[in-house]
Design a protein around this motif. Structure first.
Motif, PDB file in Angstrom:
ATOM      1  N   LYS A 116       0.851  -1.194   0.000  1.00  0.00           N
ATOM      2  CA  LYS A 116       0.000   0.000   0.000  1.00  0.00           C
ATOM      3  C   LYS A 116       0.883   1.240   0.000  1.00  0.00           C
ATOM      4  O   LYS A 116       1.842   1.332   0.758  1.00  0.00           O
ATOM      5  CB  LYS A 116      -0.919  -0.008   1.214  1.00  0.00           C
ATOM      6  N   ASP A 117       0.541   2.178  -0.854  1.00  0.00           N
ATOM      7  CA  ASP A 117       1.357   3.383  -0.970  1.00  0.00           C
ATOM      8  C   ASP A 117       0.898   4.501  -0.048  1.00  0.00           C
ATOM      9  O   ASP A 117       1.379   5.618  -0.137  1.00  0.00           O
ATOM     10  CB  ASP A 117       1.411   3.879  -2.410  1.00  0.00           C
ATOM     11  N   ASP A 118       0.014   4.199   0.889  1.00  0.00           N
ATOM     12  CA  ASP A 118      -0.495   5.241   1.778  1.00  0.00           C
ATOM     13  C   ASP A 118      -0.012   5.098   3.225  1.00  0.00           C
ATOM     14  O   ASP A 118      -0.486   5.793   4.097  1.00  0.00           O
ATOM     15  CB  ASP A 118      -2.024   5.260   1.753  1.00  0.00           C
ATOM     16  N   ASN A 119       0.928   4.184   3.468  1.00  0.00           N
ATOM     17  CA  ASN A 119       1.402   4.045   4.850  1.00  0.00           C
ATOM     18  C   ASN A 119       2.860   4.481   4.990  1.00  0.00           C
ATOM     19  O   ASN A 119       3.551   4.731   4.009  1.00  0.00           O
ATOM     20  CB  ASN A 119       1.193   2.616   5.363  1.00  0.00           C
ATOM     21  N   ASP A 120       3.316   4.548   6.222  1.00  0.00           N
ATOM     22  CA  ASP A 120       4.667   5.040   6.502  1.00  0.00           C
ATOM     23  C   ASP A 120       5.760   4.044   6.115  1.00  0.00           C
ATOM     24  O   ASP A 120       6.907   4.425   5.919  1.00  0.00           O
ATOM     25  CB  ASP A 120       4.799   5.377   7.990  1.00  0.00           C
ATOM     26  N   ASN A 121       5.415   2.759   5.993  1.00  0.00           N
ATOM     27  CA  ASN A 121       6.404   1.725   5.704  1.00  0.00           C
ATOM     28  C   ASN A 121       6.477   1.380   4.222  1.00  0.00           C
ATOM     29  O   ASN A 121       6.992   0.332   3.862  1.00  0.00           O
ATOM     30  CB  ASN A 121       6.073   0.456   6.494  1.00  0.00           C
ATOM     31  N   SER A 157      10.165   0.635   2.839  1.00  0.00           N
ATOM     32  CA  SER A 157      10.763  -0.605   3.359  1.00  0.00           C
ATOM     33  C   SER A 157      10.000  -1.831   2.876  1.00  0.00           C
ATOM     34  O   SER A 157      10.612  -2.865   2.587  1.00  0.00           O
ATOM     35  CB  SER A 157      10.821  -0.572   4.888  1.00  0.00           C
ATOM     36  N   ASN A 158       8.679  -1.737   2.779  1.00  0.00           N
ATOM     37  CA  ASN A 158       7.896  -2.865   2.265  1.00  0.00           C
ATOM     38  C   ASN A 158       8.221  -3.141   0.803  1.00  0.00           C
ATOM     39  O   ASN A 158       8.293  -4.293   0.379  1.00  0.00           O
ATOM     40  CB  ASN A 158       6.396  -2.601   2.423  1.00  0.00           C
ATOM     41  N   LEU A 159       8.410  -2.090   0.030  1.00  0.00           N
ATOM     42  CA  LEU A 159       8.749  -2.257  -1.371  1.00  0.00           C
ATOM     43  C   LEU A 159      10.140  -2.877  -1.540  1.00  0.00           C
ATOM     44  O   LEU A 159      10.345  -3.712  -2.416  1.00  0.00           O
ATOM     45  CB  LEU A 159       8.666  -0.905  -2.081  1.00  0.00           C
ATOM     46  N   LYS A 160      11.075  -2.498  -0.687  1.00  0.00           N
ATOM     47  CA  LYS A 160      12.414  -3.090  -0.750  1.00  0.00           C
ATOM     48  C   LYS A 160      12.376  -4.584  -0.457  1.00  0.00           C
ATOM     49  O   LYS A 160      13.093  -5.364  -1.082  1.00  0.00           O
ATOM     50  CB  LYS A 160      13.350  -2.392   0.237  1.00  0.00           C
ATOM     51  N   LYS A 161      11.535  -5.000   0.487  1.00  0.00           N
ATOM     52  CA  LYS A 161      11.406  -6.422   0.827  1.00  0.00           C
ATOM     53  C   LYS A 161      10.923  -7.247  -0.375  1.00  0.00           C
ATOM     54  O   LYS A 161      11.307  -8.395  -0.530  1.00  0.00           O
ATOM     55  CB  LYS A 161      10.443  -6.609   2.001  1.00  0.00           C
TER      56      LYS A 161
END
Length: 134
Positions: A113-118, A121-125
């Protein structure tokens, strides 16, 4: 024009697979497709999966919402209209009439989701253990 773009993308993936030929058998070859819920993302996922020259074990489809992920699973794997569940207390079965995607062992959907603070980092994972990306 679209055919040319697909050709270029698939050609780049073939080059990537050839360079990965020295990897061990235990390593899982994963290709990540961003914007997988669109027409081109779904088409690329199927072409990559069905091409014998591209030896990817898993196609990881990156989606923005759970609804997009559900649509990708249904469009690429098919839909099962109802499933039978056996009751534990007797020998009868019940049927769930909700449509659900047929599981594909080659397809992995990931929601970022592109609306949260992470987001970053989530995209890198998503890309950490990938062999290639489109």
């Amino acid at each position: 024009m679209i055919s040319l773009l697909l050709f270029v993308a698939v050609f780049c993936l073939v080059q990537e697979v050839e360079s990965l030929s020295m990897s061990t058998a235990e390593t899982k070859n994963i290709v990540v497709i961003t914007h997988a819920a669109g027409r081109m993302g779904k088409l690329l996922a199927l072409q990559i999966h069905e091409d014998p020259d591209l030896q990817f074990d898993t196609v990881r489809a990156v989606c923005r919402t759970e609804e997009e992920a559900y649509n990708v699973q249904c469009d690429l794997g098919g839909i099962l209209m109802g499933s039978k569940k056996k009751k534990e207390d007797d020998d009868t079965t019940t049927t769930n009439n909700k449509p659900q995607p047929i599981p594909c062992d080659w397809l992995e959907t990931v929601v970022v989701k592109d609306d949260n603070d992470n987001f970053e980092s989530n995209l890198k994972k998503v890309f950490e253990d990938a062999s290639a990306a489109v």
